[in-house]
Design an enzyme around this catalytic site. Structure first.
Site, PDB file in Angstrom:
ATOM      1  N   HIS A  82     -46.491 -18.432  13.899  1.00  0.00           N
ATOM      2  CA  HIS A  82     -47.812 -18.305  13.286  1.00  0.00           C
ATOM      3  C   HIS A  82     -48.860 -18.924  14.190  1.00  0.00           C
ATOM      4  O   HIS A  82     -48.675 -20.012  14.714  1.00  0.00           O
ATOM      5  CB  HIS A  82     -47.849 -19.009  11.918  1.00  0.00           C
ATOM      6  CG  HIS A  82     -49.198 -18.935  11.271  1.00  0.00           C
ATOM      7  ND1 HIS A  82     -49.635 -17.801  10.635  1.00  0.00           N
ATOM      8  CD2 HIS A  82     -50.213 -19.822  11.203  1.00  0.00           C
ATOM      9  CE1 HIS A  82     -50.870 -18.009  10.186  1.00  0.00           C
ATOM     10  NE2 HIS A  82     -51.244 -19.226  10.521  1.00  0.00           N
ATOM     11  N   ASP A 161     -51.697 -19.096  -3.868  1.00  0.00           N
ATOM     12  CA  ASP A 161     -52.503 -19.414  -2.676  1.00  0.00           C
ATOM     13  C   ASP A 161     -53.744 -18.534  -2.617  1.00  0.00           C
ATOM     14  O   ASP A 161     -54.840 -19.016  -2.306  1.00  0.00           O
ATOM     15  CB  ASP A 161     -51.667 -19.246  -1.405  1.00  0.00           C
ATOM     16  CG  ASP A 161     -52.535 -19.389  -0.157  1.00  0.00           C
ATOM     17  OD1 ASP A 161     -53.071 -20.494   0.050  1.00  0.00           O
ATOM     18  OD2 ASP A 161     -52.704 -18.401   0.565  1.00  0.00           O
ATOM     19  N   ARG A 168     -61.324 -22.442  -3.533  1.00  0.00           N
ATOM     20  CA  ARG A 168     -61.742 -23.461  -2.545  1.00  0.00           C
ATOM     21  C   ARG A 168     -62.950 -22.981  -1.761  1.00  0.00           C
ATOM     22  O   ARG A 168     -63.850 -23.757  -1.433  1.00  0.00           O
ATOM     23  CB  ARG A 168     -60.577 -23.755  -1.587  1.00  0.00           C
ATOM     24  CG  ARG A 168     -59.462 -24.589  -2.209  1.00  0.00           C
ATOM     25  CD  ARG A 168     -58.183 -24.496  -1.386  1.00  0.00           C
ATOM     26  NE  ARG A 168     -58.376 -24.911  -0.004  1.00  0.00           N
ATOM     27  CZ  ARG A 168     -57.658 -24.471   1.029  1.00  0.00           C
ATOM     28  NH1 ARG A 168     -56.673 -23.600   0.847  1.00  0.00           N
ATOM     29  NH2 ARG A 168     -57.892 -24.907   2.230  1.00  0.00           N
ATOM     30  N   SER A 183     -51.184 -24.062   2.414  1.00  0.00           N
ATOM     31  CA  SER A 183     -51.557 -22.653   2.291  1.00  0.00           C
ATOM     32  C   SER A 183     -50.874 -21.812   3.373  1.00  0.00           C
ATOM     33  O   SER A 183     -50.238 -20.786   3.096  1.00  0.00           O
ATOM     34  CB  SER A 183     -53.083 -22.554   2.386  1.00  0.00           C
ATOM     35  OG  SER A 183     -53.508 -21.234   2.617  1.00  0.00           O
ATOM     36  N   LYS A 187     -47.199 -19.129   2.958  1.00  0.00           N
ATOM     37  CA  LYS A 187     -47.148 -17.700   3.290  1.00  0.00           C
ATOM     38  C   LYS A 187     -45.986 -17.380   4.236  1.00  0.00           C
ATOM     39  O   LYS A 187     -45.325 -16.350   4.106  1.00  0.00           O
ATOM     40  CB  LYS A 187     -48.489 -17.259   3.900  1.00  0.00           C
ATOM     41  CG  LYS A 187     -49.574 -17.149   2.812  1.00  0.00           C
ATOM     42  CD  LYS A 187     -50.943 -16.828   3.374  1.00  0.00           C
ATOM     43  CE  LYS A 187     -51.676 -18.077   3.756  1.00  0.00           C
ATOM     44  NZ  LYS A 187     -53.131 -18.032   3.664  1.00  0.00           N
TER      45      LYS A 187
END
Ligand code: URA
Ligand code: CA
Length: 433
Positions: A82, A161, A168, A183, A187
């Site tokens: 990621h 999320d 948020r 968060s 995922k």
């Protein structure tokens, strides 16, 4: 349990239990907790932070709020990478085939999204015929056969999320390290990763602009991964200037092909080898990082990384011959050079502004409805530290419109040239292994 008591507990700086964290996320997901209480809780978290254990609990509660992708029919350890996002970040296109070629199964779920260029799926669609609309079963078969497949995002992953991020966004609570880390990790875990490699960017073109913040985020994510049984490693890499040379969809596919042939930009090659080594090591396809790197270097030299890319493209309907003939990728109608106005050393190429210039050409989406132009974008001819002669090209601009005045102006405003020698920026600031 009453939400008001949990808000108060967090407000006063106390640690919530696992049951309490689960109660909050379940209640928020099923709608039994109202947004105003969740907002107050998020603000309490913003000021008080989350402990390491709370982050792990929050992550897993969000994972359990929706579907989890089952990759158990894929042989081997599934390692996902990621990136926290940057400009011209071609690493995913390089890493997939590169690590797959040494036997690491890469089961990638990817999206389109907004930004300077398209997401991985958009980029790959620059290859004629390539598509990601495949059934789950075929996806798994392809990974087992070729070690690499990409499928479009589907299912109901981490709804908690999605809902919390939206809340948020409008309550000034995005910028909480624990919330961001949970968060992102939720995922990856819901998408089926057994182990995770993180590329946390730092600098002008990154979500985290300072090294200090990038390091805090990287540490928080590595802790979460390791605490929930997913071995996690991270690098903090430079995003003050764009990565590699190309920023644009087809242009980045060509750049990835060059890199898989061993002829790519130095920074993109180095970052791909570093991240790739972690992936190979975590997948237990090498017993040390050095051995992993040697295997990847060999795969580039002997052509197997490029062959893996070709097979992968063909398996998903794509024209595999682009790896030999990148000129078959979509081509822009107009090609312009941005000539240096003076001689000197390139001292600044502000990543996010250069990304925006690419988006102005049509390489990325400003809104979900925007059309993307796969052919257009930018190729940097100079990077920070390079010497340029007056009149020499700084950037090649690939456009489908004739009038590129605004793009040129933006580029000139955000590429600086200095009379004094400038050193190349550090590429990898830190490795957390
Ligand atoms: N990216 C995410 O996915 N989540 C955050 O909270 C922030 C950035
Ligand atoms: Ca690039």
């Amino acid at each position: 349990m009453r939400m008001v008591d949990l808000i108060e507990k967090k407000r006063d700086g106390h640690e919530l239990t696992t049951e309490e964290m689960t109660f909050i996320i379940q209640g928020f997901t099923d709608g039994s907790l109202p947004d105003y209480q969740m907002s107050a809780w998020a603000m309490a978290v913003y000021f008080q932070g989350l402990t390491e254990r709370e982050c792990a609990d929050l992550t897993m509660a969000m994972v359990q709020s929706g579907d989890q992708i089952d990759l158990s029919k894929i042989e081997g350890i599934k390692v996902d990478k990621h990136s926290t996002g940057g400009v011209g970040d071609t690493t995913t296109l390089v890493l997939g085939p590169l690590v797959a070629s040494v036997g690491v199964p890469v089961a990638k779920m990817s999206g389109r999204g907004l930004g300077h260029t398209g997401g991985t799926v958009d980029k790959l669609e620059a290859v004629a015929g390539f598509h990601v609309e495949i059934e789950n079963e075929q996806f798994i078969e392809l990974v087992n056969k070729n070690k690499l497949a990409v499928i479009g995002q589907s299912g109901n992953l981490t709804p908690a999320d999605k809902k919390l991020y939206a809340l948020r966004d409008v309550t000034a609570t995005v910028n909480s390290m624990g919330l961001i880390a949970s968060s992102i990790m939720s995922k990856k875990i819901a998408a089926g990763a057994d182990a995770i490699v993180l590329d946390v960017k730092t600098g002008a073109g990154a979500f985290m602009k300072t090294l200090e913040d990038s390091e805090a985020l990287a540490n928080a994510m590595v802790q979460i991964g390791n605490n929930v049984g997913r071995q996690t490693m991270a690098v903090i890499s430079d995003m003050s200037q764009p990565l590699g040379f190309a920023i644009g969809n087809a242009l980045e596919v060509k750049e990835a092909i060059d890199t898989l042939k061993g002829q790519g930009p130095e920074d993109l090659t180095e970052l791909s080898l570093t991240l790739g080594s972690y992936m190979v090591y975590l997948a237990k396809k090498a017993s040390s990082l050095d051995e992993a790197r040697a295997r990847l270097t060999q795969a580039i030299q002997d052509g197997s990384a490029l062959e893996t890319f070709r097979k992968f493209l063909i398996a998903q309907g794509g024209d595999g011959s682009v790896v030999d003939h990148p000129e078959k990728l979509p081509q822009a109608s107009f090609v312009y050079e941005l000539q240096a106005k003076e001689s000197g050393y390139v001292s600044e190429i502000v990543a996010d502004e250069i990304g925006t210039a690419a988006m102005l050409l049509g390489a990325g989406r400003a809104t979900k409805e925007s059309e993307i132009d796969l052919a257009v974008g930018l190729v940097l001819r100079k990077k920070i530290g390079d010497y340029v002669e007056q009149g020499e090209s700084l950037v090649t601009i690939y456009s489908n419109v004739e009038d590129i005045k605004a793009v040129k102006e933006k580029l000139y405003n955000h590429i600086s040239i200095s009379k004094e020698r400038v050193s190349k920026p550090t590429l990898i600031y830190k490795e957390i292994v």
